[in-house]
Design a protein around this motif. Structure first.
Motif, short mmCIF file in Angstrom:
data_model
loop_
_atom_site.label_atom_id
_atom_site.label_comp_id
_atom_site.label_asym_id
_atom_site.label_seq_id
_atom_site.Cartn_x
_atom_site.Cartn_y
_atom_site.Cartn_z
N LYS A 1 -56.06 -88.57 28.41
CA LYS A 1 -55.52 -88.63 27.05
C LYS A 1 -56.65 -89.06 26.14
CE LYS A 1 -52.79 -89.21 23.44
NZ LYS A 1 -52.27 -88.06 22.67
N SER A 2 -56.91 -88.27 25.07
CA SER A 2 -58.00 -88.56 24.15
C SER A 2 -57.48 -88.67 22.74
CB SER A 2 -59.07 -87.46 24.21
OG SER A 2 -59.61 -87.33 25.51
N VAL A 3 -57.95 -89.68 22.03
CA VAL A 3 -57.69 -89.84 20.60
C VAL A 3 -59.03 -89.68 19.90
CG1 VAL A 3 -56.82 -91.35 18.79
CG2 VAL A 3 -55.75 -91.38 21.06
N ASN A 4 -59.22 -88.54 19.24
CA ASN A 4 -60.51 -88.20 18.63
C ASN A 4 -60.36 -87.99 17.13
OD1 ASN A 4 -61.68 -88.04 21.25
ND2 ASN A 4 -61.02 -85.91 21.43
N SER A 5 -61.31 -88.50 16.38
CA SER A 5 -61.33 -88.30 14.93
C SER A 5 -62.77 -88.48 14.45
CB SER A 5 -60.39 -89.26 14.22
OG SER A 5 -60.79 -90.61 14.45
N GLY A 6 -62.96 -88.43 13.13
CA GLY A 6 -64.28 -88.66 12.58
C GLY A 6 -64.47 -87.95 11.25
N THR B 1 -60.59 -92.61 25.08
CA THR B 1 -59.99 -91.80 26.14
C THR B 1 -59.54 -92.69 27.29
OG1 THR B 1 -62.05 -91.40 27.35
CG2 THR B 1 -61.53 -89.89 25.54
N LEU B 2 -58.42 -92.33 27.86
CA LEU B 2 -57.88 -92.99 29.05
C LEU B 2 -57.68 -91.92 30.10
CD1 LEU B 2 -56.77 -95.56 30.41
CD2 LEU B 2 -54.52 -94.94 29.49
N GLY B 3 -58.32 -92.11 31.26
CA GLY B 3 -58.27 -91.09 32.29
C GLY B 3 -57.73 -91.60 33.61
N LEU B 4 -57.18 -90.68 34.37
CA LEU B 4 -56.66 -90.96 35.71
C LEU B 4 -57.14 -89.86 36.64
CD1 LEU B 4 -54.69 -92.49 37.66
CD2 LEU B 4 -52.95 -90.84 36.94
N GLU B 5 -57.70 -90.25 37.77
CA GLU B 5 -58.12 -89.28 38.78
C GLU B 5 -57.63 -89.78 40.13
OE1 GLU B 5 -62.26 -87.63 40.80
OE2 GLU B 5 -62.23 -88.13 38.66
N ALA B 6 -57.03 -88.88 40.90
CA ALA B 6 -56.49 -89.27 42.20
C ALA B 6 -56.62 -88.10 43.17
CB ALA B 6 -55.03 -89.69 42.08
N GLN B 7 -56.82 -88.44 44.43
CA GLN B 7 -56.85 -87.43 45.49
C GLN B 7 -56.25 -88.04 46.75
OE1 GLN B 7 -60.50 -85.81 47.82
NE2 GLN B 7 -60.21 -84.40 46.10
N PHE B 8 -55.30 -87.33 47.36
CA PHE B 8 -54.62 -87.85 48.54
C PHE B 8 -54.33 -86.73 49.53
CE2 PHE B 8 -53.55 -91.09 45.39
CZ PHE B 8 -53.80 -92.26 46.11
N ASP B 9 -54.42 -87.07 50.82
CA ASP B 9 -53.90 -86.21 51.87
C ASP B 9 -52.40 -86.44 51.95
OD1 ASP B 9 -56.44 -85.28 52.52
OD2 ASP B 9 -56.80 -86.93 53.93
#
Length: 761
Positions: free
Chosen positions: A339-344, A318-326
């Motif tokens: 974005k997640s790439v899941n299998s198994g 998984t690749l994540g982005l989190e942002a917070q701005f005024d």
């Protein structure tokens, strides 16, 4: 409505009687953290529009810190949740495949249909009850976990999609504290070796980072005779702070293989469950070095062989982005993107019957070709390829607080949630004849040339190919008003689900025919709401109430039934809840009491019985969470009392109306304590479940059970910690589910003890 009286209930109730005196008290100053046993003043972000303290919130929520979680000695992520009041977590499947819900809401089949499992504020999977792939399978507890936030009911309906029952949010560390650790854990009475490491700190004045993970190898807590556990997890993040906000990038990679536990043979007489000789439900798994490769059909009609002992294998990047701005004029924008790439692959051995005593011949193992006089059973290998469970999710919200006259204020929040969830599965169920033994069982001879093979299971029903895409679009709004001691909020969410794809059943489990493909193409939408209020009577007492209505959309559990091409109505699952209660603290004692009433309407399909149901449920009850802390001694307790019944059914099942739902105990309780003895810290916890019916027809009774876990920590030096801990210390046999005809049941794992050493730097 009547409830049983329990010792736990009496103890907690006596503590709560003191609440009546709080109304006459002067509002005290904010309690010091050491006296705030339930962390009433902690700001939580889960299930709220912008973060608020427990004392101001009008929802039932709990927080667990990482050290508290470790002290509960959990064997999996789902096992952690057994310590949370109001949560039912049937953590008997291993590292995944758990069934869970919250008070008042049923577990009618598998997974967590009404509870959303999140990591850092976004779902692990968009649906909690996909067949053979549950969200907890992709969650691991390691040193990267900061704390856990759990919301029951309330605003979960409008602040998350497919979460009318609640939200469980595993929140990771972000490097705010400089330093790290490395630890080694070894099973004492089972074979497992695990290494954990984590480190965080500053990269620059306004940039920090965190990296951590684990690797393990061994047999695991159940007997398999092979290396069943192998793999690990790595996660990392970097946070950059700015004058008006922050930006965080995160990465997680999980590649882990663990055994999964499915129901084992039992017998039932006069509604009572009895074990079968040679099979202990606490330790049996039916993995064995004497398996042959399981040959299955893939989506391209090719024969493919698999090692049954691979168990449950999950891969996730998984690749994540989190942002917070005024962004000016008081407006604040927050974005979470992943974005997640899941299998198994899911491979487990299910007992197709309780077995028959007879004369057989060993087909594998050291006694191959020799006679065997004993019990043999139908070992059905659930072999499902998780071809694709990838997703991309985005939650964007804009908020502003408006100051009003007299110090009052209104906070308005608007958001848009978007998610694309893929689901590619290939089912295969083969039946084998197996020796009824929980310790390295062998296969027995059949007429088939493949040792032990009988053929496709359940009448060749279940070689299935599924390729689906589920899209979700959900705008939502929340308005909160605060004036002095009063907080009021109201929220509305419009959820839309679009499903596209195909599903097919192989003819005779031998070939997929294009002529039998089921095309899926439908769109659904529904509005959800939640309205709540909280009034702080004093600094020590607050009263709250909330009403909510939410939806959980179906996914693959309704495939292969009614048409799903848009030509016929598609069923949905709804939950309506009313709840109210009080939060109170007085010195070292804190309590959180919630009365609840939930109404659920749902449709469902169960794999092991191949049956569809459509029921409505009505549940009332009370949830109590209490804690007491004084010096080096701390006690935490929880009690949930539930009176639930099936209130409506599909035609032909009216006899079930008035019965309590399957596996719904009237009483569930938790009690834990810790005590500091000099430099050492010791503790124990008890989690108990009352008796319940295993089936809606009320023919099989599951007995009550309680498990005890314990730990001891001793610092050898300022940096070195030694620990010894035990899960299910007294080796309790606790059943969590029984097949409707009583031939098989699943139980929690037996006693497991581990020792660890941890070096902090």
């Amino acid at each position: 409505m009547t409830f049983p009286c329990t010792r736990m209930g009496a103890a907690v109730s006596l503590a709560l009687l003191q609440m009546s005196g709080a109304l006459a008290q002067e509002a005290p100053t904010q309690a010091a953290p050491d006296n705030d046993a339930l962390q009433m003043n902690r700001v939580v972000v889960t299930g709220t529009a912008g973060g608020t303290s427990k004392m101001k919130s009008s929802v039932s929520l709990s927080t667990l810190e990482a050290d508290t979680i470790a002290q509960a000695v959990p064997t999996s992520a789902a096992d952690v949740l057994r310590s949370v009041p109001g949560v039912r977590s049937e953590s008997s499947g291993g590292e995944g495949n758990a069934n869970m819900t919250v008070r008042g809401v049923p577990i009618s089949a598998g997974g967590s249909r009404y509870v959303q499992i999140q990591e850092d504020g976004l779902p692990v999977l968009q649906s909690g009850d996909f067949n053979f792939i549950t969200p907890d399978a992709y969650v691991r507890i390691d040193g990267g976990l900061s704390h856990l936030e759990v919301v029951r009911g309330g605003s979960a309906s409008t602040l998350a999609t497919n979460a009318p029952g609640g939200i469980v949010n595993f929140i990771g560390k972000t490097g705010e504290e400089e330093g790290g650790s490395i630890g080694l854990t070894q099973g004492v009475d089972y074979d497992s070796t695990r290494i954990d490491a984590e480190y965080g700190g500053k990269l620059a004045d306004r940039t920090r980072f965190f990296v951590g993970g684990f690797y393990r190898r061994g047999e695991g807590v159940r007997e398999t005779g092979v290396t069943s556990e192998k793999g690990g997890q790595l996660r990392a993040n970097v946070t950059r702070e700015f004058d008006y906000g922050y930006l965080r990038v995160s990465l997680k990679h999980l590649n882990d293989r663990t055994p999964t536990a499915l129901p084992v043979p039992v017998t039932v007489s006069n509604g009572r469950i009895a074990t079968v000789d040679g099979i202990d439900p606490r330790t049996a798994s039916f993995y064995s070095p004497y398996w042959v490769p399981d040959v299955t059909l893939d989506k391209n009609n090719r024969q493919v062989a698999h090692d049954v002992n691979d168990g449950m294998r999950v891969r996730s990047t998984t690749l994540g982005l989190e942002a917070q701005f005024d962004v000016g004029n008081g407006w604040k924008v927050t974005e979470r993107l992943r974005k997640s790439v899941n299998s198994g692959r899911f491979i487990g051995v299910f007992a197709g019957n309780s077995g028959t005593v007879g004369d057989y011949v060993f087909a594998t193992g050291p006694r191959s070709g020799q006679a065997y006089a004993g019990r043999a059973f139908a070992a059905v290998v659930f072999n499902t390829s998780i071809d694709d469970a990838g997703s991309i999710m985005s939650d964007t919200k804009l908020a502003r607080t408006f100051q009003l006259a007299g110090g009052a204020r209104v906070t308005a929040t608007g958001g848009l949630y978007l998610a694309n969830q893929d689901l590619g599965l290939t089912w295969n169920f083969n039946e084998y004849l197996m020796q009824a033994s929980g310790d390295r069982p062998a296969l027995l001879q059949t007429a088939n040339a493949t040792p032990g093979l009988v053929g496709p299971a359940f009448g060749a029903c279940c070689s299935r190919a599924i390729d689906m895409e589920y899209k979700y679009r959900a705008p939502y709004v929340n308005v909160g008003y605060e004036a002095g001691p009063l907080n009021v909020d109201a929220s509305l969410r419009h959820d839309r689900q679009s499903a596209n794809g195909s599903a097919n059943i192989a003819t005779g489990a031998r070939r997929y025919d294009p002529a039998t493909v089921q095309r899926v193409d439908y769109n659904l939408s529904r509005n959800s709401y939640s309205v709540g209020a909280n009034y702080r009577v004093s600094g020590a007492l607050a009263l709250f109430a909330r009403a909510s209505d939410g939806v959980a959309f179906n996914a693959d559990r309704i495939l292969f039934g009614a048409p799903l091409d848009g030509s016929a109505p598609v069923s949905i699952n709804t939950v309506r809840q009313v709840e109210g209660g009080a939060k109170w603290r007085n010195g070292p004692l804190s309590a959180f009491v919630t009365l609840f009433h939930a109404k659920t309407r749902e449709s469902n399909f169960e794999v092991t019985t191949q049956t569809s149901t459509a029921n409505s449920y009505d549940a009332k009850g009370v949830e109590i969470e209490a804690a007491w802390r004084r010096g080096g001694f701390e006690v935490n307790g929880g009690l949930t009392l539930t009176d639930a019944e099936i209130s409506a059914t599909a035609p032909g099942s009216e006899a079930l109306i008035g019965n309590s739902p399957r596996r719904q105990a009237r009483a569930v309780y938790q009690l834990s304590s810790t005590y500091a003895i000099g430099k050492a810290l010791v503790g124990a916890s008890v989690v108990g479940t009352g008796k319940s019916w295993a089936d809606d027809q009320h023919t099989i009774r599951m007995p009550a059970y309680r498990t005890v876990s314990a730990f001891a920590n001793y610092p050898v030096s300022e940096r070195v910690m030694l620990s010894l801990s035990a899960n299910n210390l007294f080796n309790e046999l606790g059943y969590t589910e029984v097949e409707g005809d009583g031939h098989a049941a699943r139980a929690i794992a037996g006693r497991s003890i581990k020792a660890s050493v941890k070096y902090t730097f």
